[in-house]
Design an enzyme around this catalytic site. Structure first.
Site, PDB file in Angstrom:
ATOM      1  N   GLY A  62       0.816  -1.237  -0.395  1.00 15.46           N
ATOM      2  CA  GLY A  62      -0.375   0.208  -0.293  1.00 15.46           C
ATOM      3  C   GLY A  62       0.813   1.288   0.226  1.00 15.46           C
TER       4      GLY A  62
ATOM      5  CD  GLU B 177      -0.983   8.028  -5.642  1.00 19.93           C
ATOM      6  OE1 GLU B 177      -2.054   7.940  -5.673  1.00 19.93           O
ATOM      7  OE2 GLU B 177      -0.427   8.610  -4.516  1.00 19.93           O
TER       8      GLU B 177
ATOM      9  CG  ASP C 157       3.209  14.079  -5.687  1.00 21.43           C
ATOM     10  OD1 ASP C 157       2.569  14.680  -5.907  1.00 21.43           O
ATOM     11  OD2 ASP C 157       3.752  12.873  -4.557  1.00 21.43           O
TER      12      ASP C 157
ATOM     13  CE  LYS D 245       4.560  14.862  -1.637  1.00 18.71           C
ATOM     14  NZ  LYS D 245       5.338  13.279  -1.966  1.00 18.71           N
TER      15      LYS D 245
END
Ligand code: ADP
Ligand code: ASP
Ligand code: MG
Length: 824
Positions: A665, A668, A679, A683
């Site tokens: 988990g 994504e 991503d 940031k």
């Protein structure tokens, strides 16, 4: 002698009336009593209404009359046993008959003079006092019903007549001497002229009746019994957290009541002030509560301000003209012009340039006020000494009242600072010459917010309500609500914050309104009571509620929500957002949001945009604030990629490590969204901007770790098949690195205006070499930290740490507000 006055709500129901009887029973053991009583709650309003209906020949007045009759008869039946009630019923019926006849007359001629109106609306007190007196007699208390029209003498300004005190006091004294009953039950509110025409003392006038009796008899004390615990720090209908004060000076009570504290009718203080008779305000429904004692000024009292009052609807008249500079007597002429028309000036203020004079009056007098000023200054207007007389309606006047204010500098500063921080524009300011009052005018829509803001600032010593509006109840939003529910009590005791969820929305439904949404039961409430979600409506309603300390929280990943950010900040509502969309769009938009937040004194907080709850963005703020300069930022900014490369040690293939990460988990649903590096790039972009760089996404060079042939394939399974084919490549990179005693690390770096995100080999001298698990790490190389960087490291992903980071931001907003927006 002691005077007790019971207001309408104290005699509103048979049960309330029983309480009144019990209080009188106790008190009459110790003192002779004059009990002044108002009409049953709501009856005076009904009488006003039926008088107007009768004037219009509208037969509905008869229904109201029937209603009034029934209510009083029912009360008699409940409080007096059947064998003894006939006198009370007869007395009531005789009065009712009199009222009926007058109304018939009014409806026949369709004319209602002010004189007749006063006669009609005074029946409420006559009914209630006669019933109370009968009830007391029935309980064996020696009581006498008294119609105060025979005692209180006034002029003939019907509606709010002026008392002729000399005659009145004499009448009362003689009356008391003539009668020896221990309890006199007197009608409040009503009086009569020298020709014995019925008059009234103005709405709320029963308090005044009580004080006239007090002054005439030199009573020990006047007790005003009502439905609240005393004079409160603010109107409890406007400020939920208002509380009663144990003491107020006459002057403070007077100022509070002049500015709308309905609990005491303004003229009440005057008759007893000189005589020094104390007034005690008590709660009929909680007689054990000490209430508020109003008396002469005490030297030592706590607190600088006693309370805040407001008049909800006023008109502001402004006279403007360069010719007024230095001309003396302008204010005096305005006063006398308005006095001639019996127009009451609530507040007057002159700008420092003496260019304008503004005054607040009741809206229904605004037009007459303007006309009379125009008349008074007709010469000046003709010669352009006065350019303009303007009326602004829909305003509210607010007064901050306190005896001690005059000794303490800076109170006004605190008031206006608090208002400014909440985006409330002040239209006019006046400081009463007594310095016991600072009053100001705001837009009517801001009244409640202004009163609450000042109340919180002065009375709750730090304790304040924080009103949250949350959009998005997914992993982070849901967890945020759970944490807030768990920490609610601690936030209250430790930080004096009262967290209220005022609005909640998902992409489908929204729940927003007067009452707060439950932090524990929000799912059910949203499901059962939620309306269809409309972002614009949600924002409109949040703006309309206009609560102080409002915070909008965007816990979605949607690119749509940022479209309303600017509008929200413009309302001085702060934003806390884990959503990266806004800060990673154009530099222009980023700057716009920062500037808007600064300009409107609110905060835009987004600590959780990078590294979840880790204090990364706050660290940059601190560095910049202390004069440091950030030269280089390096970081592992993705928990997923951190996990993947920390576990890619050559024992299993690259694709297997990615697969395990997915199974655990950490990725994504489609791991390509992590591996493509976008991503991380976003940031880095945000960090660079917070550090003061002007950068766009194009200035960041991102190495995409998804092999080219795996980028377009449809399914995740197919992607893994393709990735497998590249295992050799990744395994080779890993081997090369480890044979040099190095490790692979996906690093984001910003330096010299450029950003690079790529896979690198690092040796054990690099601060990231020992990174483990899925931790994030950021190193700041700055002027102060040049040799070894300042490092922030820790878990940088997960709903819980992110939600905790959102709470940190909420706390920052609550405590510091605009002190550290990203832009400064
Ligand atoms: P009564 O019927 O007893 O005369 P009122 O309705 O005239 O009572 O006055 C009491 C009410 O005044 C309270 O219920 C309260 O809502 C309102 N009020 C407004 N401002 C204040 C204040 N500062 N302190 C106490 N009560 C206030
Ligand atoms: N009954 C009157 C009113 O409603 C007077 C009072 O309540 O004091 O205005
Ligand atoms: Mg009242």
């Amino acid at each position: 002698m002691r005077i007790l006055k019971f207001g309408g709500s104290s005699v509103g129901t048979p049960e309330a009336l029983e309480r009144v009887v019990a209080i009188i029973k106790e008190k009459q053991k110790e003192d002779r009593l004059i009990v002044v009583v108002s009409a049953f709650k709501g009856v005076t309003n009904q009488l006003f209404e039926l008088a107007s209906l009768a004037e219009e020949y509208d037969s509905r007045y008869e229904d109201i009359l029937t209603d009034i009759e029934k209510r009083h008869i029912d009360t008699i039946n409940q409080v007096i046993p059947v064998n003894n009630r006939s006198d009370a019923i007869t007395d009531f019926k005789i009065m009712l008959n009199e009222l009926e006849n007058v109304l018939k007359g009014v409806s026949l001629v369709q004319e209602l003079s002010n004189k007749t109106r006063d006669f009609v609306v005074g029946f409420g007190e006559r009914f209630s006092a006669s019933i109370l007196s009968a009830c007391l007699q029935n309980r064996g208390i020696d009581s006498l019903y008294t119609d105060t029209r025979q005692l209180i003498k006034t002029d003939t300004s019907f509606g709010a007549a002026k008392v002729i005190t000399s005659t009145t006091y004499m009448n009362i004294k003689e009356f008391i001497k003539r009668n020896d009953e221990n309890v006199i039950v007197a009608t409040g509110f009503i009086s009569s002229s020298e020709k014995n025409e019925s008059t009234t003392l103005g709405r709320g006038g029963s308090d005044y009746t009580a004080s006239l009796f007090g002054a005439a008899t030199g009573a020990k004390m006047i007790e005003i019994w009502t439905d609240v615990d005393g004079l409160m720090t603010a109107d409890p209908r406007k400020v939920e957290r208002a509380f009663s004060v144990d003491y107020a000076s006459y002057e403070e009570a007077m100022e509070m009541s002049h500015f709308g504290a309905k609990v005491i009718y303004p003229p009440t203080i005057q008759p007893v002030l000189k005589l020094g008779i104390p007034i005690l305000i008590k709660n009929t429904f909680k007689p054990e509560h000490p209430g508020t004692l109003i008396q002469q000024k005490r030297e030592t009292v706590n607190g600088n301000i006693r309370g805040i009052s407001s008049i909800d609807n006023i008109a502001l008249i402004t006279i403007k003209g360069s010719g007024m500079i230095g001309v003396s007597g302008v204010a005096a002429r305005i006063f006398s012009a308005l006095a001639k028309e019996s127009i009451n000036i609530i507040l007057i203020t002159q700008s420092s340039s003496e260019h304008t004079i503004s005054m607040a009056v009741m809206p229904n007098q605004a037009h007459a006020a303007k006309t009379s000023i125009e008349l008074e200054f007709s010469e000046e207007i003709k010669h352009d000494i006065i350019d303009e007389i303007r009326i602004e309606k829909e305003m509210s006047a607010i007064a901050v009242v306190g005896e001690n204010m005059r000794q303490i500098p800076g109170i006004a500063g605190q008031v206006f600072y608090a208002l400014g921080r909440n985006g409330i524009n002040v239209v006019a300011i006046a400081q009463g010459s007594s310095e016991r009052n600072i009053s100001f005018v705001v837009d009517r829509k801001n009244e409640k917010k202004a009163v609450n803001t000042i109340h919180d600032a002065f009375f709750l010593s730090g304790e304040k309500s924080i009103n949250l509006y949350l959009v998005g109840t997914g992993l982070i939003g849901g967890m945020l609500l759970e944490l807030l529910e768990n920490q609610k009590e601690e936030l209250r005791t430790k930080y004096q914050l009262d967290i209220q969820l005022k609005g909640l929305a998902t992409s489908r439904k929204m729940l927003i309104g007067e009452s707060s949404v439950s932090l524990s039961d929000w799912e059910r409430e949203l499901d059962e009571n939620g309306r269809e979600m409309s972002l614009s409506k949600f924002v409109e309603e949040m703006k309309a509620a206009n609560l102080s300390n409002s915070i909008f929280i965007d816990c979605t990943a949607s690119p749509d929500i940022q479209t309303v950010y600017e509008d929200i900040l413009k309302q001085s509502i702060s934003i806390v957002s884990p959503n990266k969309q806004a800060n990673s769009s154009s530099m222009e938009f980023y700057n716009l949001l920062q500037k808007t937040a600064d300009k409107h004194n609110c905060a835009f907080k987004f600590e959780t945009n990078v590294g979840a709850g880790l204090p990364i963005i706050e660290t940059i703020h601190e560095l910049v604030r202390t004069g440091d300069k950030v030269d280089r930022i390096e970081g592992v900014l993705s928990g997923t990629l951190s996990y993947i490369f920390n576990n890619f040690d050559g024992l299993s293939s690259f694709s297997d490590v990615v697969k395990t990460a997915k199974e655990k988990g950490y990725t994504e649903p489609d791991p390509r969204e992590d591996l493509n590096g976008n991503d991380v790039g976003r940031k880095l972009l945000i960090l660079a901007r917070v550090a003061g760089n002007n950068v766009e996404m194009e200035d960041i060079d991102i190495q995409n770790l998804v092999p080219e042939d795996a980028r377009e394939v449809e399914s995740v399974d197919e992607f893994f098949n393709k990735l497998k084919k590249h295992d050799d490549h990744y395994n080779r990179l890993q081997k090369e690195a480890s044979s040099d005693n190095k490790k692979l690390c996906y690093i984001a770096r910003f330096e010299n205006g450029k950003g690079v995100v790529k896979l690198e080999k690092i040796d054990d001298s690099h601060p990231f070499y020992n990174l483990s698990g899925s931790d994030n790490i950021v190193a700041f190389y700055t002027t102060y930290y040049d040799e070894s960087p300042l490092i922030v490291k820790g878990p940088g992903a997960g709903a819980k740490v992110t939600a905790a980071g959102v709470i940190s931001d909420i706390l920052r907003v609550a405590n510091t507000k605009a002190s550290n927006n990203a832009g400064d």
